[in-house]
Structure formats: C-alpha cells, structure tokens
Design an enzyme around this catalytic site. Sequence first.
Site, PDB file in Angstrom:
ATOM      1  N   ASP A  13      12.839 -10.152  36.382  1.00 48.86           N
ATOM      2  CA  ASP A  13      12.085 -10.902  35.356  1.00 48.86           C
ATOM      3  C   ASP A  13      11.426  -9.987  34.333  1.00 48.86           C
ATOM      4  O   ASP A  13      10.386 -10.316  33.756  1.00 48.86           O
ATOM      5  CB  ASP A  13      10.983 -11.784  36.001  1.00 48.86           C
ATOM      6  CG  ASP A  13      11.539 -12.700  37.055  1.00 48.86           C
ATOM      7  OD1 ASP A  13      12.626 -13.250  36.832  1.00 48.86           O
ATOM      8  OD2 ASP A  13      10.883 -12.852  38.109  1.00 48.86           O
ATOM      9  N   LYS A  16      15.329  -8.659  30.795  1.00 45.20           N
ATOM     10  CA  LYS A  16      16.654  -8.050  30.563  1.00 45.20           C
ATOM     11  C   LYS A  16      17.489  -8.907  29.611  1.00 45.20           C
ATOM     12  O   LYS A  16      18.147  -8.391  28.708  1.00 45.20           O
ATOM     13  CB  LYS A  16      17.411  -7.892  31.896  1.00 45.20           C
ATOM     14  CG  LYS A  16      16.747  -6.932  32.863  1.00 45.20           C
ATOM     15  CD  LYS A  16      17.437  -6.921  34.207  1.00 45.20           C
ATOM     16  CE  LYS A  16      17.271  -8.200  34.980  1.00 45.20           C
ATOM     17  NZ  LYS A  16      15.895  -8.519  35.396  1.00 45.20           N
ATOM     18  N   ASN A  38      21.227 -17.120  40.862  1.00 42.63           N
ATOM     19  CA  ASN A  38      19.792 -16.986  41.129  1.00 42.63           C
ATOM     20  C   ASN A  38      19.073 -16.253  39.994  1.00 42.63           C
ATOM     21  O   ASN A  38      17.859 -16.103  40.029  1.00 42.63           O
ATOM     22  CB  ASN A  38      19.537 -16.267  42.467  1.00 42.63           C
ATOM     23  CG  ASN A  38      20.267 -14.943  42.588  1.00 42.63           C
ATOM     24  OD1 ASN A  38      21.244 -14.714  41.896  1.00 42.63           O
ATOM     25  ND2 ASN A  38      19.801 -14.078  43.454  1.00 42.63           N
ATOM     26  N   HIS A  41      17.877 -15.388  33.146  1.00 40.58           N
ATOM     27  CA  HIS A  41      17.666 -14.503  32.000  1.00 40.58           C
ATOM     28  C   HIS A  41      17.326 -15.347  30.768  1.00 40.58           C
ATOM     29  O   HIS A  41      18.178 -16.068  30.260  1.00 40.58           O
ATOM     30  CB  HIS A  41      18.919 -13.653  31.742  1.00 40.58           C
ATOM     31  CG  HIS A  41      19.207 -12.695  32.860  1.00 40.58           C
ATOM     32  ND1 HIS A  41      20.330 -11.913  32.910  1.00 40.58           N
ATOM     33  CD2 HIS A  41      18.505 -12.388  33.970  1.00 40.58           C
ATOM     34  CE1 HIS A  41      20.301 -11.172  34.012  1.00 40.58           C
ATOM     35  NE2 HIS A  41      19.211 -11.450  34.666  1.00 40.58           N
ATOM     36  N   THR A 130      15.790 -17.928  46.623  1.00 38.90           N
ATOM     37  CA  THR A 130      15.896 -18.982  45.602  1.00 38.90           C
ATOM     38  C   THR A 130      16.830 -20.094  46.085  1.00 38.90           C
ATOM     39  O   THR A 130      17.084 -21.046  45.368  1.00 38.90           O
ATOM     40  CB  THR A 130      16.454 -18.422  44.278  1.00 38.90           C
ATOM     41  OG1 THR A 130      17.688 -17.772  44.560  1.00 38.90           O
ATOM     42  CG2 THR A 130      15.493 -17.445  43.629  1.00 38.90           C
ATOM     43  N   THR A 302      13.331 -21.218  39.214  1.00 37.65           N
ATOM     44  CA  THR A 302      12.703 -22.091  40.213  1.00 37.65           C
ATOM     45  C   THR A 302      11.423 -22.755  39.710  1.00 37.65           C
ATOM     46  O   THR A 302      10.946 -23.698  40.326  1.00 37.65           O
ATOM     47  CB  THR A 302      12.318 -21.251  41.454  1.00 37.65           C
ATOM     48  OG1 THR A 302      11.429 -20.219  41.025  1.00 37.65           O
ATOM     49  CG2 THR A 302      13.533 -20.610  42.104  1.00 37.65           C
ATOM     50  N   VAL A 414       7.350  -7.241  21.641  1.00 34.61           N
ATOM     51  CA  VAL A 414       6.022  -7.838  21.425  1.00 34.61           C
ATOM     52  C   VAL A 414       6.102  -9.364  21.289  1.00 34.61           C
ATOM     53  O   VAL A 414       5.202 -10.003  20.771  1.00 34.61           O
ATOM     54  CB  VAL A 414       5.326  -7.212  20.184  1.00 34.61           C
ATOM     55  CG1 VAL A 414       4.933  -5.772  20.462  1.00 34.61           C
ATOM     56  CG2 VAL A 414       6.219  -7.302  18.943  1.00 34.61           C
TER      57      VAL A 414
HETATM   58  P1  GDP Z   1      15.041 -11.424  32.918  1.00 34.51           P
HETATM   59  O1  GDP Z   1      15.498 -12.210  34.100  1.00 34.51           O
HETATM   60  O2  GDP Z   1      14.825  -9.982  33.209  1.00 34.51           O
HETATM   61  O3  GDP Z   1      15.901 -11.647  31.715  1.00 34.51           O
HETATM   62  O4  GDP Z   1      13.576 -11.980  32.549  1.00 34.51           O
HETATM   63  P2  GDP Z   1      13.101 -13.511  32.510  1.00 34.51           P
HETATM   64  O5  GDP Z   1      13.821 -14.226  31.460  1.00 34.51           O
HETATM   65  O6  GDP Z   1      13.112 -14.087  33.881  1.00 34.51           O
HETATM   66  O7  GDP Z   1      11.555 -13.333  32.161  1.00 34.51           O
HETATM   67  C1  GDP Z   1      11.115 -12.773  30.978  1.00 34.51           C
HETATM   68  C2  GDP Z   1      10.218 -13.801  30.270  1.00 34.51           C
HETATM   69  O8  GDP Z   1       9.436 -13.143  29.303  1.00 34.51           O
HETATM   70  C3  GDP Z   1      10.975 -14.846  29.494  1.00 34.51           C
HETATM   71  O9  GDP Z   1      10.251 -16.049  29.496  1.00 34.51           O
HETATM   72  C4  GDP Z   1      11.053 -14.262  28.069  1.00 34.51           C
HETATM   73  O10 GDP Z   1      11.197 -15.255  27.062  1.00 34.51           O
HETATM   74  C5  GDP Z   1       9.718 -13.617  27.988  1.00 34.51           C
HETATM   75  N1  GDP Z   1       9.657 -12.418  27.156  1.00 34.51           N
HETATM   76  C6  GDP Z   1      10.550 -11.384  27.081  1.00 34.51           C
HETATM   77  N2  GDP Z   1      10.069 -10.414  26.288  1.00 34.51           N
HETATM   78  C7  GDP Z   1       8.833 -10.821  25.881  1.00 34.51           C
HETATM   79  C8  GDP Z   1       7.800 -10.222  25.082  1.00 34.51           C
HETATM   80  O11 GDP Z   1       7.912  -9.102  24.615  1.00 34.51           O
HETATM   81  N3  GDP Z   1       6.663 -10.959  24.910  1.00 34.51           N
HETATM   82  C9  GDP Z   1       6.475 -12.184  25.442  1.00 34.51           C
HETATM   83  N4  GDP Z   1       5.325 -12.813  25.206  1.00 34.51           N
HETATM   84  N5  GDP Z   1       7.414 -12.774  26.195  1.00 34.51           N
HETATM   85  C10 GDP Z   1       8.576 -12.102  26.411  1.00 34.51           C
END
Ligand code: GDP
Length: 430
Positions: A13, A16, A38, A41, A130, A302, A414
Amino acid sequence: MSNCAIVGINWGDEGKGRMVDLLTEKYDVVVRYQGGGNAGHTVINEYGKFALHLIPSGIFRKGVVNILGDGVALDPENLWLEIESIREKGVCITPENLKISNRASLLMPWHRELDALEEQRLADKKYGSTKQGIAPFYSDKYAKKTVMAGELFYPDRLKNHLADLLEWKNLTLVNVYGAKPYTMEMLDMWIKDYCEKIKPFICDTAAFMKDALKKDKKIMFEAQLGSLRDLNCGIYPYTTSSNTTAAFAPVGAGAPGVKIDDIIGVVKAYSTCVGEGPFISELHGDEASDLREAGEEYGAKTGRPRRVGAFDTVATRYGVQVQAATEIALTKLDVLGYMDKIPVCTHYYINEEFTDEFPFPAALAEAKPVIEYMEGWKCDISHIRSWEDLPRNARSYIQFIEEKINCPVTYISVGPERDSIIVRKKEITE
Ligand code: GDP
C-alpha cells in the site's frame, strides 16, 4: 532508458500503482510477476479512480502492453469481472494490450473457500488474509496441483486433469474442514462463465517479451505488496505466499534472462500495515486515528482500516536492502502537513540493547520502537512541484530519511493524482 522494477519497500500500500501509472509513459511493456487479486493498486487519472487488483497499472496508457506473468495467481472469475468493470469506464482492454501467460496457473474456485475456512479455523491466531485464495493457491502450485492457463486450449486433457484435482481437493474440503464437495458440473460452469472469457488473452508471453526485447522495447515489472511481505525475506509467517522482491521479477514474469537496470522502491512518508503481525512503530489512540483520517488509510481491496505508524527507518533500510533498490519514490508526504512534530522510529530496543538492524522475525516480539521527533512544516504542500519550493522542514525530513535508509529519494509524491509529483533526479545529480 532501461528496464525497471517498481516495488514496495514496506508492508504494501505504498502507492506503487500510482507510480506505475505515472512512469509507464516511458515504457512499452508492464508485467505483474507475482501475487493475485489481493492487490489494490489505486490509480487516479483521466478515466477516473481505480483500485486495480490483478490488471497491471499500465492498462491506461495507449500503446503499452500489459502482461500477467507466469508467477501470478490467475483468478479467472475476478480477472473477468475486473476487465468488465474497467471497460465500463471507457478503457480499452483487448488481447492487444492485455496478455496472460499460458504458463500462469489458475486460481481454482476452491482456493478462496479454503482461505476463508483456514482463517476461521485459526480464529484468534489468524494471519489476516484477504481471503482471495492466495495461500492455498501457491501451496497447490508448488505441490503441482493446479492448472496452467494454456491447458484451456487442450479440452480433453483439461477435463482429465480437473477430474484428478477435484477428487484430491474434495478429500481436504470434506474430511478436514467439513465443507461441501465440488462437482465436475461446478467446474464446467466455472470454465464456461469465466475461463472461456479470458481465453482470448492467453498466449505465449515469454515469446512476446523475447521479441519485444529484440526490438529494444522497455519492460517495467510491477510488484504487489512490499519487502516485509516477501515469503523469504519478510516477517514470516505474516508474509504473502509469493516473492515480492525485485530479484524474483524476471522469473515471475516469465523472462528469467532480463536484466533490471533500475529498481524504484516505493516508500510511504509514514508507515501502514494491513493485517496481523509485528508492526513495531505502530501508533495508537488519537495519534493513530488522526493519521489514519489524514491519509485515508483504509484497504483498497477490503476496506479494512489500516494500522498506522511512524516512519520506520530500521524496517525501511532493510526493505531497501532486500529489494536492492537504486532509488526511492516517497509517497503521501502531503499527508504529514498537519503535524507539529513528526515521529520517526530510528532504532529498536530488544533485550536491553539498541539496534538499527532489522532482526529475525521471532525477535520482533520483544522489540520496542525508539522514536525521535522531526519538526513539522504545518502547511499544505500538495500544489508544490519542485524541490526548492518545498518547506525547509519537509526537505530536512526527506534528507534525514535518505541518510538513514541509504538510498536517494528521486520522486516525491504530494497527492494521489498523476501529476502531483516532484521529480528530484536533477537536484541529486547536480
Ligand atoms: P499500492 O497498492 O502500493 O498501489 O497502494 P494503494 O493504492 O493500496 O494505497 C495508496 C493510497 O494512497 C491510494 O489511495 C492512493 O490514491 C493514495 N496516494 C498515493 N500517493 C499519494 C500521495 O502522494 N498523496 C496522497 N494524499 N495520497 C496518495
């Protein structure tokens, strides 16, 4: 430009999907090499907001070919539903831009059920799965008890293979868990409703990648979860059942000979962890709920509230090391704008000793965090697009992290939108 892997450094999370969506502009092929449905992204772009579970995050870029490699847990039902839901938002998905390896194994209908049954049996000792069937799937894959996607093109052989697996799996379902047995009719329906639908996407992706490389096309490997969830290097048994590390990417992609030039490790500006297991820098009470709200830390797959914590330099440096990351994308820095003082975990205190080396998983039970506080910047930085324009305290926070984890931060995110990014390569090389 060269081949790259985008990997998680912590518990997953980290953002990525957001980084893959941004950087695929410069790549021709994006391959998911491990894990399954599971994942969650999150990508926000001109088509809307998506939580991609199995489909690679390059699917929105015209001309990019997305591949589900040999190492993924290919759930035909979830994949088909995901394809349909993304198409509904106007994204084109065809066998031209989505290819499934004929060597990827199929996650069977009973894998999800077995996952739930086992978590239920474990009760208060559960792993926090999950329940997407990932652990039962990989167990069966390594026991050579599942079906390869390419077998769908050999119906007679497939029928015999499924009959053998059915007989074997019902022994466990009925005798161990007291569940209902599966029937051949149920499997026939599964093939008709889902496997037949994804069949047009299945091909020899290894041959495709070989050809792409010959034409000097650039490949990006997209990981699911992070270093601390890697089956070998992670906090076992609170890991996933596959290898999240970049070293596994070419193997899981089905292109074992490919050299990865850049490994971009994605790190969140604070820590989060979904599920059970040790989480040393975890925050509690109001401090935790304030950070959870500010960062909207609820699982993309989830909806579970994520556990939140201080940036953990011990775990992160270890994560960087096992990924062999060459650069870091630091995400969600904007979230920390409300804090007066920002907590950072710099050491663990274990059995009356301080250490900054990440210990063997069993030793984590005794570990206590050593927290230092950095000055906050107390303002909104989500509109900032250059290193120089960041508040001094934000720059100090990043430089402190860089020093501790021993890797340059080249991207600073950001905001969740594609363009909410500061690219810092120039400042570092000058
Ligand atoms: P991943 O599984 O590694 O792709 O990450 P997730 O999608 O599960 O979680 C990352 C969350 O952070 C998501 O809701 C994105 O929209 C949000 N997000 C990613 N980069 C940023 C950021 O720089 N700032 C903010 N506020 N939210 C972000």
